[in-house]
Design a protein around this motif. Sequence first.
Motif, mmCIF file in Angstrom:
data_model
loop_
_atom_site.group_PDB
_atom_site.id
_atom_site.type_symbol
_atom_site.label_atom_id
_atom_site.label_comp_id
_atom_site.label_asym_id
_atom_site.label_seq_id
_atom_site.Cartn_x
_atom_site.Cartn_y
_atom_site.Cartn_z
ATOM 1 N N GLN A 133 2.711 -16.502 0.106
ATOM 2 C CA GLN A 133 2.975 -16.786 1.340
ATOM 3 C C GLN A 133 4.715 -16.770 1.456
ATOM 4 O O GLN A 133 4.884 -16.120 0.466
ATOM 5 C CB GLN A 133 2.569 -18.304 1.785
ATOM 6 C CG GLN A 133 3.106 -19.368 0.618
ATOM 7 C CD GLN A 133 2.959 -20.667 1.094
ATOM 8 O OE1 GLN A 133 2.849 -21.181 2.166
ATOM 9 N NE2 GLN A 133 1.798 -20.975 -0.089
ATOM 10 N N ASP A 134 4.941 -16.780 2.627
ATOM 11 C CA ASP A 134 5.963 -16.076 2.867
ATOM 12 C C ASP A 134 7.306 -17.210 2.344
ATOM 13 O O ASP A 134 7.185 -18.384 2.614
ATOM 14 C CB ASP A 134 6.381 -16.290 4.834
ATOM 15 C CG ASP A 134 6.300 -15.222 5.518
ATOM 16 O OD1 ASP A 134 5.611 -13.639 4.778
ATOM 17 O OD2 ASP A 134 5.275 -14.997 6.802
ATOM 18 N N PRO A 135 8.494 -16.562 1.708
ATOM 19 C CA PRO A 135 8.386 -15.334 2.000
ATOM 20 C C PRO A 135 8.280 -14.682 0.974
ATOM 21 O O PRO A 135 8.970 -13.637 1.152
ATOM 22 C CB PRO A 135 10.352 -15.018 1.707
ATOM 23 C CG PRO A 135 9.985 -16.592 0.949
ATOM 24 C CD PRO A 135 9.148 -17.388 1.113
ATOM 25 N N VAL A 136 7.283 -14.837 -0.042
ATOM 26 C CA VAL A 136 7.388 -13.899 -0.763
ATOM 27 C C VAL A 136 6.073 -13.131 -0.148
ATOM 28 O O VAL A 136 4.810 -12.575 0.415
ATOM 29 C CB VAL A 136 6.093 -14.659 -1.953
ATOM 30 C CG1 VAL A 136 5.666 -13.446 -3.298
ATOM 31 C CG2 VAL A 136 7.313 -15.403 -2.331
ATOM 32 N N THR A 137 6.315 -11.333 -0.662
ATOM 33 C CA THR A 137 5.279 -10.527 -0.366
ATOM 34 C C THR A 137 4.727 -9.899 -1.665
ATOM 35 O O THR A 137 5.741 -9.715 -2.796
ATOM 36 C CB THR A 137 6.367 -9.539 0.448
ATOM 37 O OG1 THR A 137 7.554 -9.739 1.357
ATOM 38 C CG2 THR A 137 5.353 -8.341 0.693
ATOM 39 N N PRO A 138 2.991 -10.015 -1.267
ATOM 40 C CA PRO A 138 2.596 -9.344 -2.313
ATOM 41 C C PRO A 138 2.356 -7.660 -2.411
ATOM 42 O O PRO A 138 2.479 -6.741 -1.572
ATOM 43 C CB PRO A 138 0.545 -9.522 -2.066
ATOM 44 C CG PRO A 138 1.127 -9.845 -0.699
ATOM 45 C CD PRO A 138 2.486 -10.513 -0.076
ATOM 46 N N LYS A 139 2.383 -7.126 -3.877
ATOM 47 C CA LYS A 139 3.015 -5.639 -3.768
ATOM 48 C C LYS A 139 1.584 -5.535 -4.418
ATOM 49 O O LYS A 139 1.818 -6.021 -5.474
ATOM 50 C CB LYS A 139 4.144 -5.618 -4.210
ATOM 51 C CG LYS A 139 4.115 -4.485 -5.006
ATOM 52 C CD LYS A 139 5.798 -4.097 -6.041
ATOM 53 C CE LYS A 139 6.183 -2.657 -6.711
ATOM 54 N NZ LYS A 139 7.763 -2.899 -7.176
ATOM 55 N N LEU A 140 1.148 -4.319 -4.521
ATOM 56 C CA LEU A 140 0.022 -3.891 -5.282
ATOM 57 C C LEU A 140 0.594 -2.408 -5.479
ATOM 58 O O LEU A 140 1.052 -1.847 -4.752
ATOM 59 C CB LEU A 140 -1.069 -3.612 -4.513
ATOM 60 C CG LEU A 140 -2.355 -2.592 -5.071
ATOM 61 C CD1 LEU A 140 -2.578 -3.951 -5.852
ATOM 62 C CD2 LEU A 140 -3.743 -2.192 -3.936
ATOM 63 N N THR A 141 -0.289 -1.385 -6.934
ATOM 64 C CA THR A 141 0.504 -0.674 -7.409
ATOM 65 C C THR A 141 -0.397 -0.054 -8.177
ATOM 66 O O THR A 141 -1.594 -0.398 -8.759
ATOM 67 C CB THR A 141 1.162 -1.066 -9.003
ATOM 68 O OG1 THR A 141 -0.012 -1.756 -10.470
ATOM 69 C CG2 THR A 141 2.291 -1.891 -8.763
ATOM 70 N N ILE A 142 -0.205 1.762 -7.615
ATOM 71 C CA ILE A 142 -1.944 2.139 -7.507
ATOM 72 C C ILE A 142 -0.987 3.683 -8.512
ATOM 73 O O ILE A 142 -0.049 3.276 -8.231
ATOM 74 C CB ILE A 142 -2.271 2.821 -7.228
ATOM 75 C CG1 ILE A 142 -2.312 3.550 -5.803
ATOM 76 C CG2 ILE A 142 -3.589 1.402 -5.909
ATOM 77 C CD1 ILE A 142 -2.359 4.024 -4.712
ATOM 78 N N PRO A 143 -1.709 4.121 -9.402
ATOM 79 C CA PRO A 143 -1.420 5.016 -9.654
ATOM 80 C C PRO A 143 -1.260 6.856 -8.628
ATOM 81 O O PRO A 143 -1.884 6.380 -8.023
ATOM 82 C CB PRO A 143 -2.333 6.114 -10.452
ATOM 83 C CG PRO A 143 -3.744 5.500 -10.114
ATOM 84 C CD PRO A 143 -2.896 4.196 -10.306
ATOM 85 N N SER A 144 -0.317 7.386 -8.816
ATOM 86 C CA SER A 144 0.262 8.025 -8.484
ATOM 87 C C SER A 144 -1.141 9.875 -7.929
ATOM 88 O O SER A 144 -1.402 9.487 -9.247
ATOM 89 C CB SER A 144 1.521 9.436 -7.862
ATOM 90 O OG SER A 144 1.394 10.606 -8.023
#
Length: 372
Positions: A133-144
């Motif tokens: 929840q704000d102010p933390v942003t969920p980040k997703l990583t995937i291969p190029s």
Amino acid sequence: MSRSVPPFRADHVGSLLRPAPLLAARDDFAAGRIDAAQLRAAEDEAIAAAVKMQRDVGLAGATDGEFRRALWHMDFINQLGGIGQAAGTIKVRFRNASGDLEWTPAAIHVDGKIHIDHTIFGDHFEYLKSLTQDPVTPKLTIPSPNMVHYRGGPAAIDTQVYPDPEEFWHDLAAAYADEIARLHALGCTYLQLDDTSLAYLNDPDQRAEINERGDDAAHLHLRYIRQINDALANQPAGLTVTTHLCRGNFRSSWAASGGYDYVAEALFTQLDVDGFFLEYDDERSGTFAPLRFVPPGKLVVLGLVTTKSGALEDPDALKRRIDEASRYVPLDQLCLSPQCGFSSSVEGNTLTPAEQLAKLELVVRVAADVWG
């Protein structure tokens, strides 16, 4: 000079050391002692604790640590429609201070038209999002998308399926564009494309191997840059996309060496991403001089803190290196992170959870000192 949008002044690549209870649950699942639902519950518990740790440290972005994966890239690639398993394995040589280490992942074969038939990691992201929840942003990583091609090259593509290689590249870009649109629809606003290929191509030994298999190593980075751009041609508004350029990260070992000089001008001036996570933790990384090609508006996340050992960097030394980098690209376009993930594979690097925590705390502390 602080940032409220990604990439953040204090950031990290994505993967985290798997906690012991999760590793035990994986072993129990493999042995048939627990079922998939019980493994999922163990993953959920571990991810919730990891997100809390990232928030408590002071990071503005949080990942799920890639806790549901065995490998940073293959868990995604194997879910692409049109990807099958080839007979045998691929031999990859990694190096560390003690010598060489051979890794033999399963080989893939493009035996059908590349497509997306479900949102890969969609459920992973939804659970991560539910914990932030704000102010933390969920980040997703995937291969190029380049990772689908780099290891196997042309030999991994069935010519009966793709007699024209351009059709393969077209379908691969379309599949990634579909995946990105699906993730954005789930609420993803911070996506990272992890890519070893563009960093490996700086290494003359890697280019020699590419030429030996029949590819054009001198220009392959241009093909790969175009491939990512095609996948991002319809990048949704409000979605930040970064890329992490890695020279290999397996059990504290690496696969390639060399600065970013060979690909730098095309990479920084042509690749349509919002930011670059770059490895700069030791002499293998080269100098900051290639950063002179970074145009205004692009962010560079300096990976100055190594994840390959638990030895903690001197904060003043990190500040001096940031100052050195700022001679080539303005300080306002720089951020700080560890050089790679802590656990690109389930085995993890050779440091402890306490040392991992200290590294992340150091990144946050130095970033606050430098950028406020």
